[in-house]
Design an enzyme around this catalytic site. Structure first.
Site, PDB file in Angstrom:
ATOM      1  N   LYS A  60      14.434  -4.654  -6.982  1.00  0.00           N
ATOM      2  CA  LYS A  60      15.609  -4.044  -7.613  1.00  0.00           C
ATOM      3  C   LYS A  60      16.817  -4.954  -7.457  1.00  0.00           C
ATOM      4  CE  LYS A  60      17.054  -0.048  -5.974  1.00  0.00           C
ATOM      5  NZ  LYS A  60      16.927   1.399  -5.762  1.00  0.00           N
TER       6      LYS A  60
ATOM      7  N   GLU B 134      10.746 -10.861   1.357  1.00  0.00           N
ATOM      8  CA  GLU B 134       9.296 -11.014   1.209  1.00  0.00           C
ATOM      9  C   GLU B 134       8.944 -11.349  -0.238  1.00  0.00           C
ATOM     10  OE1 GLU B 134      10.715  -8.593   2.927  1.00  0.00           O
ATOM     11  OE2 GLU B 134       9.537  -8.104   4.719  1.00  0.00           O
TER      12      GLU B 134
ATOM     13  N   ARG C 113      10.829   4.079  -3.194  1.00  0.00           N
ATOM     14  CA  ARG C 113       9.677   4.956  -2.910  1.00  0.00           C
ATOM     15  C   ARG C 113       9.490   6.030  -3.963  1.00  0.00           C
ATOM     16  NH1 ARG C 113      13.719   5.218   0.698  1.00  0.00           N
ATOM     17  NH2 ARG C 113      14.813   7.160   1.107  1.00  0.00           N
TER      18      ARG C 113
ATOM     19  N   GLU D 104      10.164   7.669   5.159  1.00  0.00           N
ATOM     20  CA  GLU D 104      11.385   6.905   4.886  1.00  0.00           C
ATOM     21  C   GLU D 104      12.486   7.825   4.353  1.00  0.00           C
ATOM     22  OE1 GLU D 104      10.963   3.562   2.198  1.00  0.00           O
ATOM     23  OE2 GLU D 104      12.614   2.499   3.154  1.00  0.00           O
TER      24      GLU D 104
ATOM     25  N   HIS E   2     -15.627  11.787  10.040  1.00  0.00           N
ATOM     26  CA  HIS E   2     -16.387  11.017  11.026  1.00  0.00           C
ATOM     27  C   HIS E   2     -15.459  10.166  11.876  1.00  0.00           C
ATOM     28  CE1 HIS E   2     -20.439  11.859   9.315  1.00  0.00           C
ATOM     29  NE2 HIS E   2     -19.680  12.189   8.292  1.00  0.00           N
TER      30      HIS E   2
ATOM     31  N   LYS F 262      16.044  -6.396   9.736  1.00  0.00           N
ATOM     32  CA  LYS F 262      16.301  -7.518   8.817  1.00  0.00           C
ATOM     33  C   LYS F 262      17.366  -8.448   9.383  1.00  0.00           C
ATOM     34  CE  LYS F 262      15.542  -4.920   4.502  1.00  0.00           C
ATOM     35  NZ  LYS F 262      16.158  -4.498   3.237  1.00  0.00           N
TER      36      LYS F 262
END
Lengths: 526, 526
Positions: B212, B218, B270, B356, B387, B502
């Site tokens: 955005k 990253e 998100r 978040e 399991h 950060k």
């Protein structure tokens, strides 16, 4: 002689809460923090280091935890376990997964068999088989080499081997040791098997059916699914399948398989990555030597876990701190955060290993316990998690203790320099930064931007994620879980809690339902 | 006019704990249980049903929760949100992800633009682009068709789109709607990008850079990583890349991209799966029509969330029960358990969306709150989880509320009959069985085999996991999270808790460290 007592009957249980709480943000500030990083560190196998400087402990708390370790006889109980006592009391079984990777104590003879020799024999049989597959001596009916291996198993027959495969896949490719691609079919959801089968060349695939009992519903169902696919492709299924099972299971002597390799009742599914269950798929994928190195790393780490000097025993310290966090500090969950994409499914494996082992409400004698036992465990790789659930970890209303894992070097070695640093440096910088951010926090007049800190974490640091390091890492967590089970006095090696659902599912399929079970069955059109 | 008040200032906060607790194992027994299954059920969009019979509620508790919904003005607050009020107070932003899939209320004009028209325009631009790629009108420099799409993004630009892609991949293949394979690069770990690049044919791949702000470390790092690889392969990167970003970002006008599609500051990462962030990759992978159906399902479910009649509003009831479990019953975690392998990463997406959004300790005005807010959320698909960690869920010392999801039909439709039932029937039988096992438990003289029951769950049941059902499912959880944020009076749409890490990581990389941060940096060789 060891004594099995509930945690709340121990003197340590009374004394630990009386020790002054450590103010983590304070002790981790300034040079004192640097001193703690140097001091609260334990060497592990394969060049790994367990660092717990950012845990909410100091010398007083550690002294209390050492007392607990001695009072709960953790070292003696481990010794009893690896020397072959019946530690899994509920199912009256020995617990021998350590023996798959080395002889820690006395020879263990069970059912008239030297168990170490038995596990070595299986490993050797697998090695021979894998080498023949790789050499083109064992082929499909057309005489062509197998290129893909598919593990059919669920729970411990899936999560551990899958996590280990993913952990070493890129390392093996980089180092010229990648032999065959591995895939995994686990879920009874037919879309799982169908999607895997659609993604492979079945004519050149070898399938490993993994079920200790030979009766696991999901696994037998998926075996039939695969056999149908092989038949539809005009292939002879028995030329494409091997079995990993116990010698007493119906699969052991069947002619439906190219070969059968054995495990036994003394290895729980969730602790079976170093047995034939992990051995077959990992040896086929990467070669037997890689699997042997993985076992070596685990064996070396096991030796450290046998150290009676608590503060030199990384798994024991890790376990004790976890108990302190759960029972004294009252933190209900824990997160595992590997700064390594290769460990993407390692938390899912630990989730089983930990929650299935210690998620119990009765002690090893079947009596209720009056204290919290195993916590919820979850995790995803960093830095991904930083852009996701770390918000809650930093500023949520609950404190979640953390376990970081990081490596100095990447596996593949391809990297790029942006803004003066490599991606690997950025990855490591983020791991270091997070540990300190969680511990120390940050003041801000705007409370929305304030970080209280005081959120405890430890970090395991290694050179490169290679087979030995992976084995050591796995052993560390297995032994941590075992020690915590000892403190909580639970049987970490049974799993009665998974039975009821199986029984009710059978009733649904047999249409022997009433009440809510019938109503839900109707809703789901069964 | 809505009033934003802390939960503990409401009358309901005092009254809810006074309502008698429901004894779940008792009320779910016998025909009463069947009656509850019929009664406590709400239709959702796309043929889904939300059933909460096995939650720890009854008419009295629901009455209390309805009062809470009204007192906390949940419906009014949602209305304010979709009509364009500044709900994200910390960042002073509107919250408009609902508008990406439909017009729920008034036209929303921001920055002089009709935002609904803006989102539709982006969707149309993406559709046109994707159609041209599929038709071979947009190709690589050699005039060859693209076969693979790779999304480069992290957090919300990764987890949601990746989970949605995996959810529809097999459905699309089965229905002849699969256009291109999608891959995802997210982690700054260089092995993530390297492994993806090694697994694809870069010459026929198109990369979507999603950020955005255009500044995510990253993502920009991985972009460079990919550009290096393209260059090394002798390819012109600008012929292989598109951008999804905000119009004000540095990426928007760059000539480095074939095309740029826009989102804006009113869509949180998100919550961006229904925006261009999900739209580009899903439209390329499955075609724009599939993406449009996905939006349609979400839009229909949004309408149900706007229903002021609480008991006809599935997201609101789900949210209220979650608050009751967290704040009155004191359960600290929650698990999402989809009985569908296609939803394997859906829990990881919800983990971000939920933790978040509501993992906050201050209210929307930046004042501390005195009650627990968002819980830890985790999950894996059933039957795999059965399991694994279900042991703790059934018999652990903490109660973990559960959210099951199941579908009557598989996506691919290939199945096998074993012991009289298909795999799909076994899958559904297990889901039904687990809900009842958790609720009702089972007596046993051997306490190790005893199940207390009383462990609450709900289940969402659908026909087949198709694009509309997936959209509805996503909307349900997004709106649940929103309503819970309203009750807790937190700002669910910022994420200040991710900032400190950060900042410290930058210091590490600039070697501007001292104390513990320097010590950890040294340990990690940075």
């Amino acid at each position: 002689m060891v004594t099995w007592s509930n945690f709340d009957t121990l003197t340590s249980y009374e004394e630990l809460p009386k020790i002054e709480r450590v103010k983590l943000a304070e002790v981790m500030a300034g040079e004192n923090g640097a001193d703690r990083v140097k001091k609260y560190s334990i060497p592990m196998a394969a060049g790994l280091t367990y660092n717990y400087a950012a845990k909410q402990v100091d010398d007083q708390v550690l002294e209390g935890l050492e007392k607990l370790a001695k009072e709960a006889q953790l070292a003696d109980k481990f010794k009893a376990l690896y020397n072959g006592e019946v530690i899994n009391t509920g199912e009256k079984r020995l617990v021998l997964h350590h023996l798959t990777r080395g002889q820690l104590g006395d020879a263990v003879v069970a059912d008239g068999v030297d168990k170490r020799a038995f596990y070595v024999e299986q490993q050797e049989k697998i090695a021979e088989f894998a080498n023949k597959v790789h050499a083109g001596e064992i082929t499909n009916a057309a005489g062509e080499k197998f290129t893909t291996v598919v593990q059919i198993g669920i729970g411990g027959s899936d999560l551990g081997p899958r996590a280990m495969y993913l952990a070493l896949e890129n390392w093996a490719k980089k180092n010229g040791l990648f032999k065959m691609e591995a895939k995994f079919i686990s879920n009874v959801d037919p879309d799982d098997a169908a999607a895997v089968l659609n993604s492979i060349d079945v004519a050149h695939s070898i399938f490993i059916l993994v079920s200790k009992s030979g009766t696991t519903l999901e696994t037998l169902t998926n075996e039939s699914f695969v056999k149908d696919a092989l038949k539809n492709a005009g292939l002879d299924a028995s030329r494409h399948m091997i079995a990993v099972t116990s010698e007493t299971s119906p699969l052991a002597k069947s002619e439906d398989y190219l070969a059968a390799f054995f495990m036994d009742d003394y290895i729980g599914g969730r602790f079976s990555s170093t047995s034939s269950v992990g051995g077959a798929v990992l040896s086929l994928a990467f070669g037997p030597e890689v699997f042997a190195q993985f076992l070596e790393g685990a064996a070396e780490e096991d030796k450290l876990a046998a150290n009676e000097n608590v503060l030199e025993n990384p798994a024991m310290v890790d376990a004790l701190i976890g108990v302190y966090e759960r029972n004294v500090l009252g933190y209900p969950a824990t997160a595992v955060l590997p700064y390594s994409q290769a460990l993407s499914r390692f938390p899912a494996h630990l989730q089983q290993a930990d929650m299935e082992s210690n998620g119990k409400s009765v002690n090893r004698f079947g009596e209720p316990v009056n204290y919290p036992t195993g916590p919820v465990l979850f995790g995803e790789p960093g830095t991904n998690g930083q852009h996701s659930f770390y918000q809650l970890l930093h500023q949520g209303t609950d404190i979640v203790p953390l376990q970081f894992v990081g490596f100095k070097n990447s596996q593949i070695g391809t990297d790029v320099v942006i803004q003066g640093s490599t991606s690997q440096q950025k990855l490591c910088a983020n791991a270091a930064a997070q540990v300190v951010a969680f511990a120390c926090g940050k003041e801000d007049e705007n409370l929305n931007k304030k970080f209280d800190g005081g959120r405890p974490s430890s970090i395991i640091i290694g050179e490169t994620l290679d087979p030995k390091a992976l084995g050591a890492l796995l052993s560390h967590f297995e032994n941590k879980i075992m020690f915590q089970g000892f403190v909580w006095n639970v049987n970490s090696f049974d799993q009665e809690g998974v039975q009821l659902g199986k029984v009710l599912a059978k009733k649904v399929l047999a249409h022997e339902t009433d009440g809510a079970l019938k109503a839900y069955s109707d809703l789901l059109n069964i």
